[in-house]
Design a protein around this motif. Structure first.
Motif, mmCIF file in Angstrom:
data_model
loop_
_atom_site.group_PDB
_atom_site.id
_atom_site.type_symbol
_atom_site.label_atom_id
_atom_site.label_comp_id
_atom_site.label_asym_id
_atom_site.label_seq_id
_atom_site.Cartn_x
_atom_site.Cartn_y
_atom_site.Cartn_z
ATOM 1 N N ILE A 980 0.866 -1.177 0.000
ATOM 2 C CA ILE A 980 0.000 0.000 0.000
ATOM 3 C C ILE A 980 0.901 1.225 0.000
ATOM 4 C CG2 ILE A 980 -1.815 1.240 1.239
ATOM 5 C CD1 ILE A 980 -2.575 -1.402 2.584
ATOM 6 N N GLN A 981 0.915 1.953 -1.114
ATOM 7 C CA GLN A 981 1.748 3.152 -1.232
ATOM 8 C C GLN A 981 0.983 4.342 -0.646
ATOM 9 O OE1 GLN A 981 4.796 2.971 -2.328
ATOM 10 N NE2 GLN A 981 4.845 0.968 -3.333
ATOM 11 N N LEU A 982 1.663 5.098 0.224
ATOM 12 C CA LEU A 982 1.017 6.219 0.914
ATOM 13 C C LEU A 982 1.364 7.549 0.242
ATOM 14 C CD1 LEU A 982 1.737 5.143 4.605
ATOM 15 C CD2 LEU A 982 -0.260 4.600 3.198
ATOM 16 N N ASN A 983 0.472 8.512 0.416
ATOM 17 C CA ASN A 983 0.693 9.856 -0.102
ATOM 18 C C ASN A 983 1.709 10.567 0.804
ATOM 19 O OD1 ASN A 983 0.606 12.443 -1.032
ATOM 20 N ND2 ASN A 983 -1.599 12.751 -0.721
ATOM 21 N N PRO A 984 2.897 10.890 0.305
ATOM 22 C CA PRO A 984 3.932 11.511 1.163
ATOM 23 C C PRO A 984 3.456 12.766 1.877
ATOM 24 C CG PRO A 984 4.828 10.930 -0.993
ATOM 25 C CD PRO A 984 3.342 10.734 -1.079
ATOM 26 N N PHE A 1096 -9.268 -1.523 1.688
ATOM 27 C CA PHE A 1096 -8.010 -0.827 1.997
ATOM 28 C C PHE A 1096 -8.074 0.614 1.478
ATOM 29 C CE2 PHE A 1096 -5.100 -4.855 1.996
ATOM 30 C CZ PHE A 1096 -5.709 -5.263 3.179
ATOM 31 N N CYS A 1097 -8.552 0.762 0.228
ATOM 32 C CA CYS A 1097 -8.603 2.088 -0.403
ATOM 33 C C CYS A 1097 -9.661 2.980 0.259
ATOM 34 C CB CYS A 1097 -8.905 1.946 -1.893
ATOM 35 S SG CYS A 1097 -7.631 1.038 -2.805
ATOM 36 N N VAL A 1098 -10.800 2.391 0.572
ATOM 37 C CA VAL A 1098 -11.890 3.179 1.160
ATOM 38 C C VAL A 1098 -11.490 3.687 2.542
ATOM 39 C CG1 VAL A 1098 -14.265 3.064 2.040
ATOM 40 C CG2 VAL A 1098 -13.685 1.987 -0.149
ATOM 41 N N GLY A 1102 -7.572 9.473 0.798
ATOM 42 C CA GLY A 1102 -6.798 10.681 1.049
ATOM 43 C C GLY A 1102 -5.397 10.398 1.547
ATOM 44 N N LEU A 1103 -5.210 9.236 2.171
ATOM 45 C CA LEU A 1103 -3.888 8.836 2.669
ATOM 46 C C LEU A 1103 -3.184 7.906 1.688
ATOM 47 C CD1 LEU A 1103 -1.741 8.661 4.944
ATOM 48 C CD2 LEU A 1103 -3.107 6.820 5.959
ATOM 49 N N ILE A 1104 -4.008 7.095 0.964
ATOM 50 C CA ILE A 1104 -3.427 6.085 0.069
ATOM 51 C C ILE A 1104 -3.186 6.669 -1.313
ATOM 52 C CG2 ILE A 1104 -3.979 3.968 -1.185
ATOM 53 C CD1 ILE A 1104 -5.193 2.853 1.238
ATOM 54 N N LYS A 1105 -2.029 6.326 -1.840
ATOM 55 C CA LYS A 1105 -1.689 6.732 -3.202
ATOM 56 C C LYS A 1105 -2.059 5.627 -4.189
ATOM 57 C CE LYS A 1105 2.426 8.563 -5.552
ATOM 58 N NZ LYS A 1105 3.886 8.770 -5.345
ATOM 59 N N SER A 1106 -1.731 4.378 -3.851
ATOM 60 C CA SER A 1106 -2.072 3.240 -4.712
ATOM 61 C C SER A 1106 -1.951 1.959 -3.906
ATOM 62 C CB SER A 1106 -1.146 3.169 -5.935
ATOM 63 O OG SER A 1106 0.198 2.924 -5.522
#
Length: 1116
Positions: A980-984, A1096-1098, A1102-1106
């Motif tokens: 799970i890639q996060l939004n920096p 996971f995405c839901v 706003g925090l998850i990038k992909s």
């Protein structure tokens, strides 16, 4: 039997595969012998042996009584005796191996005895030698007088450890002496010796009975080349035969090699006309001892055989001493304390009646180490010569030219001629350390003494390398070492080394307790190649063992200005020395080094070394590679820092708050104690909190409490961790909570009134905004955990039952403050303790292990390195402490041993945590590791730690690689199923990442501003990544494991639990994230992976990038 097996396994790790091959080859024959003839091909059935009553109750024999008495009086327990015996079996040569060696020796001897004669030629004429075979000698100067021709040897004899019975695995070397005629002056003998070996190599090259042939040098001495032969076929790597060319007995008079005599003429060596007569030529003691060493191997063998035959444990004692030396890297290379010297040392102790012939191998080892620890051979040499002749040098004459003196039985040869004083001091130090923990029952003496390797990088606090050895040529010129260079036959490395060591010892002085250096390895090269140049050897490595209280001092205070020693001080330090006036009124010479932060102060030894080597030895700073640089430098700071200054600010602010809490008036209950519980208060927080000033335009304000809240659309604000402290004061659970809440409110009002601190009271704690830091105060009642354990049942009886809530409260308000206080004291004693903890926890976080090995557990693991350092001394620098931490994780036997031994550990092993840490306050349950790690996670930690240690040590000691500790901080992500890639932008601790991005975000804090106390309370303890992880674990913890680096990690790694995807019977209460599959009349549910990934995405919108699903790895 388990313990015995462990010893065998440990010893096998130390010994190459040759021993395993023997076991594999020998095992079948043993099995056949043990199988009964009438077994008929079936497995043997073993029955208990029936003993008669007289045999069963037979009194022990005299030998058995002696063994029992010895085990009781000499060893901590019989286990140590068994371990010693098992180790001796492992290193001893098997009968099969001896037969192989004897057979090959006979073959080589026959071949050498049939060497054909060659016509006589000048020594410098090599036309008779094939172009495919080179001479194993650096022919400098090229010309010398003399004739040479090949003839069969007068004799071929076994010498060294093999005929003596002290040859051990894993490095099996068998020495063969080939007798040749010779001449000595102007290197004629060493050159003829080298030519003879080249002739042998040329002749043996045509034989199919010889495997590989290579050249080497005896203990790195270029004047003593040897020819290495191995058998052909699969046994080629199992042992090596060293062929030495030696002069016949009595060919030279030993008096010709007196240490004060000259055997190399200056005019011949330099090629310049010299008006000096032979009597004024400088002495050549090292050259003389090299030639003399070839004269005496046979008498030495006879002497040792005579001594060894009188002591039944002599060979085993030598074997144990050799293992001890090998683990400390002291048994190989130039100037080493090799097996020959170990044998001679035991012989000296036997001859001088310091040990008796009836002693066991264990006692021989112990007494040898005790002698080494208490005897300084650099000051008072020892001699095996009982009645030396009148021409033999005196002990004083030996000490005048050699740094370490140990004279052989002839009285003419110093067997430690090539050993530096630093090497002997290292040997003495290691023996002293070994003796200190030998009798300590809490230390596993066997493993510490004989099974734990001590490479320099893991032993010394600081390590540096001289990479460009050719620079030592100019050092010899600067130091005016022509006569010494001539004595060492042009080997400028060994010529300059003692002078460089003396210079460093003088400059570092009281800052270090020990200066060590690597021993130049014995070079090996093909017979088809020229002898390697002196500069071709690996870099010279130097190790420093620091005195923590003095090593980081930035001031070098010298003698008073009017003292005669001031000129000597100025000569040593050059332009760095200057007159200074001190507060006590004294005016003295002094040197001031750069060092504003602790990180810079730790590197003061580096400044000293580079300055002295440049000034006195012409070695530029570019040729010095220092392996002691700071690894965890706080980012974006003008002055490099490793966190000590930030931690100190936090502790000072906390101490001030504690005093103000004590003095608060108007509280209904008295505060009896204030204790810190946060890692920052014991100097072990990975990134210590930094005082901040908030940018109010970045936030909105909450209406009632006027606290700051994040603005939508802005990056996640800076993460402010509350620094926890607890105060204890004075049977109803609900009443306690109400009193605590009221206490928090009143305390907050008083702090606001008297000190203008912004406070926010909560039912469980009080947050105080002070000096740009947030302190979280928890008021604790010491009996509350017990109250939580008590309940009244239906019959009205009081029932006491432990529960998680009571355990958590007791941990937070009792155990953690005690741990913090204890570790704070350890930091005061060992200044680098906190830095080692921070490195260790940064590695655990980066490798995604911080959830399994908690902060407190990691701190305790590091504390054990300082409290139980055997066989090392406590770490004196962050890097050596971190390397030992990785080694502890990788090598400790977590399955069978607690980290701190308790007697009742094994009895309840199965019910205890897999990583058991017993502390003085908590010895039964290991509460710090009760929740983790699991067996599987500990196995992965051990594996990753071993690889990280191997990679890091290789990188640090390889001069061709860049030093970068981050290489072991990057986790391998290929083992995980979902990433799970996060939004920096929403990762508040992004700046702490191993590889922080170039793009940074403003997070509402004004950098470089003075810290503030009043004003609105900032956003506290808000970390979206941590909150998201908690939600994932709560929702899907039964299906997967979730991992993330808590220090700025931008990836959450997911690993499916294998059993979670087994079909389960249909139940309406267990349909969350599952789909139904109907097979016939049976309905089962399985996890709905697609829906889970969508969740996971839901959940992380706003925090998850992909979300990257690695479906090719899934196997449900």
């Amino acid at each position: 039997m388990k313990n015995k097996q462990t010893v065998a396994d440990d010893a096998a790790e130390m010994i190459p595969s040759e021993s395993h091959e023997e076991q594999e080859n020998e095992a079948p024959s043993k099995a056949k012998r043990s199988k009964p003839e009438d077994a008929g091909g079936e497995e043997s059935v073993y029955h208990p042996v029936k003993l008669s009553r007289s045999d069963l109750y037979k009194p022990p024999s005299a030998e058995e009584l002696n063994q029992l008495k010895e085990a009781e009086s000499l060893f901590h327990c019989s286990l140590l005796k068994m371990q010693m015996e098992e180790l001796l079996k492992e290193v001893a040569l098997s009968e099969r191996k001896k037969q192989q060696i004897d057979s090959f020796i006979q073959t080589v001897t026959k071949l050498i005895q049939t060497v054909p004669e060659s016509p006589e030629v000048e020594v410098s004429d090599l036309s008779w030698l094939s172009s495919e075979v080179k001479v194993p000698f650096l022919l400098v100067p090229k010309a010398t007088k003399g004739k040479f021709h090949m003839v069969p040897p007068a004799s071929v004899d076994l010498i060294g450890s093999y005929p003596l019975g002290t040859c051990t695995k894993p490095r099996i070397r068998v020495d063969l002496a080939v007798t040749i005629p010779a001449d000595v002056v102007n290197q004629r003998y060493p050159r003829k010796r080298a030519l003879y070996l080249a002739g042998l190599a040329q002749y043996l090259a045509s034989s199919s009975e010889i495997g590989t042939m290579r050249y080497s040098c005896l203990h790195g001495n270029r004047l003593r080349p040897v020819l290495l032969l191995t058998p052909p076929g699969k046994d080629s790597s199992s042992f090596t035969v060293n062929v030495h060319a030696c002069p016949p007995p009595g060919f030279f008079k030993p008096s010709r090699f007196h240490p004060q005599k000259n055997n190399i003429r200056t005019e011949w060596y330099t090629g310049l006309q010299n008006s000096q007569s032979e009597g004024t030529e400088p002495p050549t003691p090292h050259y003389n001892s090299s030639v003399l060493g070839d004269l005496l191997p046979r008498p030495h063998l006879q002497f040792l055989s005579a001594v060894g035959s009188q002591c039944f444990a002599f060979a085993d004692g030598v074997a144990l001493l050799k293992v001890w030396l090998r683990q400390r890297e002291l048994d190989q290379g130039t100037g080493c304390f090799n097996g020959f010297l170990a044998s001679m040392l035991l012989a000296y102790l036997l001859n001088s009646r310091r040990i008796s012939n009836s002693m066991t191998a264990y006692q021989l080892l112990r007494n040898s180490l005790n002698f080494l620890a208490s005897t300084d051979l650099t000051v008072n040499g020892i001699s095996l010569a009982k009645d030396p002749d009148s021409s033999a040098p005196s002990m004083e004459e030996f000490h005048n030219v050699f740094q370490v003196v140990f004279v052989d039985p002839s009285g003419h040869l110093n067997m430690c001629a090539d050993m530096t004083a630093c090497t002997y001091k290292q040997l003495q130090h290691e023996a002293s350390v070994s003796m200190q923990f030998w009798d300590n029952p809490t230390v596993d003496g066997f493993h510490s003494l004989l099974m734990t390797p001590k490479p320099m990088i893991r032993t010394s606090d600081h390590v540096f390398q001289l990479c460009e050895l050719v620079k030592l040529q100019s050092s010899c010129k600067k130091l005016d070492l022509l006569s010494e260079l001539m004595d060492h036959s042009g080997n400028y490395v060994h010529t300059a080394l003692p002078f460089i060591l003396s210079l460093l010892q003088q400059g570092l002085g009281q800052r270090i307790s020990l200066l060590t250096h690597s021993l130049s390895p014995d070079p090996e090269w093909s017979v088809e190649s020229e002898a390697p140049k002196h500069k071709a050897q690996p870099p010279l490595c130097f190790g420093l063992l620091l005195k923590p209280e003095l090593a980081a001092s930035v001031l070098e205070r010298g003698p008073p200005a009017d003292s005669p020693k001031s000129a000597e001080f100025r000569q040593l330090w050059g332009s760095r020395s200057e007159l200074r006036r001190f507060q006590d009124g004294a005016i003295t010479e002094a040197v001031l080094w750069d060092g504003k932060s602790m990180c810079q102060k730790r590197l003061v030894p580096r400044q000293i070394i580079t300055h002295l080597l440049q000034l006195h030895a012409d070695i530029p700073e570019s040729a010095i590679r220092y392996v002691g640089r700071c690894w965890m430098t706080s980012s974006k700071r003008e002055v490099p820092s490793t966190g000590e200054e930030e931690s100190l600010l936090v502790v000072q602010s906390y101490d001030d708050l504690s005093r103000k809490l004590w003095r608060l008036e108007g509280l209904p209950l008295s505060i009896t104690a204030v204790q810190g519980a946060h890692p920052a208060l014991r100097y072990t927080q990975v990134f210590p909190p930094v005082p901040l000033k908030m940018d109010y335009s970045f936030f909105d304000k909450e209406k009632t409490s006027r606290s700051l809240v994040p603005k939508e659309g802005k990056p996640c604000p800076a993460y402010i961790t509350p620094i926890t402290g607890s105060g204890k004061w004075p049977h109803d659970r609900l009443a306690i909570r109400h009193i605590r809440t009221a206490f928090h409110i009143l305390m907050g009002e008083l702090l606001k009134k008297h000190h203008n601190y912004t406070c926010k009271p909560c039912p469980t704690h009080l947050d105080v905004w002070k000096d740009g830091l947030v302190f979280r105060i928890q008021v604790a009642y010491h009996r509350e955990p017990q109250v939580l354990r008590e309940s009244v049942n239906a019959e009205g009886l009081l029932v006491v039952r432990d529960n998680e809530e009571a355990q958590a409260l007791e941990m937070a308000t009792n155990h953690k403050p005690i741990l913090t206080s204890t570790l704070h004291g350890l930091q005061q004693e060992h200044p680098c303790f906190g830095a080692v903890c921070r490195l260790a926890k940064r590695w655990l976080g980066a490798q995604l292990f911080s959830e399994d090995i908690t902060e407190d557990t990691a701190d305790l693991l590091v504390a054990s390195l300082f409290l139980q350092p055997a066989p090392f001394t406590p770490p004196g620098s962050p890097q050596v402490g971190f390397l030992r931490f990785l080694h502890l994780l990788a090598s400790f036997d977590w399955r069978n041993n607690p980290l701190i031994i308790k007697n009742d550990f094994m009895a309840s092993r199965e019910s205890l945590p897999v990583m058991f840490i017993a502390t003085p306050k908590e010895t039964k349950q290991s509460m710090w590791t009760k929740k983790g790690p699991t067996v599987q996670m500990l196995q992965r930690v051990v594996m990753v730690a071993a690889e990280s240690l191997k990679l890091l040590e290789h990188q640090l000691m390889d001069s061709n690689q860049t030093q970068d500790v981050r290489v072991v901080m990057r986790p391998p992500l290929d083992a995980y199923d979902v990433l799970i890639q996060l939004n920096p932008k929403q990762v508040p601790l992004l700046v702490q990442a191993v590889d922080p991005p170039t793009v940074t975000f403003s997070r509402g804090a004004i950098a470089g501003s003075a810290a503030q106390t009043g004003g609105a309370l900032p956003v506290v303890d808000y970390n979206p990544v941590t909150l998201y992880l908690a939600e994932l674990r709560e929702a899907f913890g039964d299906l997967a494991l979730f991992f993330c680096d808590p220090h700025g990690g931008t990836v959450i790694a997911v690993l499916w639990k294998p059993k979670a995807f087994m079909p389960t019977p249909f139940k309406t209460s267990q349909l969350s994230a599952r789909s139904v599959e109907v097979t016939g009349d049976e309905a089962k549910t399985i996890p709905n992976v697609e829906a889970i990934l969508e969740d996971f995405c839901v959940m992380g919108k706003g925090l998850i990038k992909s979300v990257e699903a690695r479906t090719e790895k899934w196997s449900f």
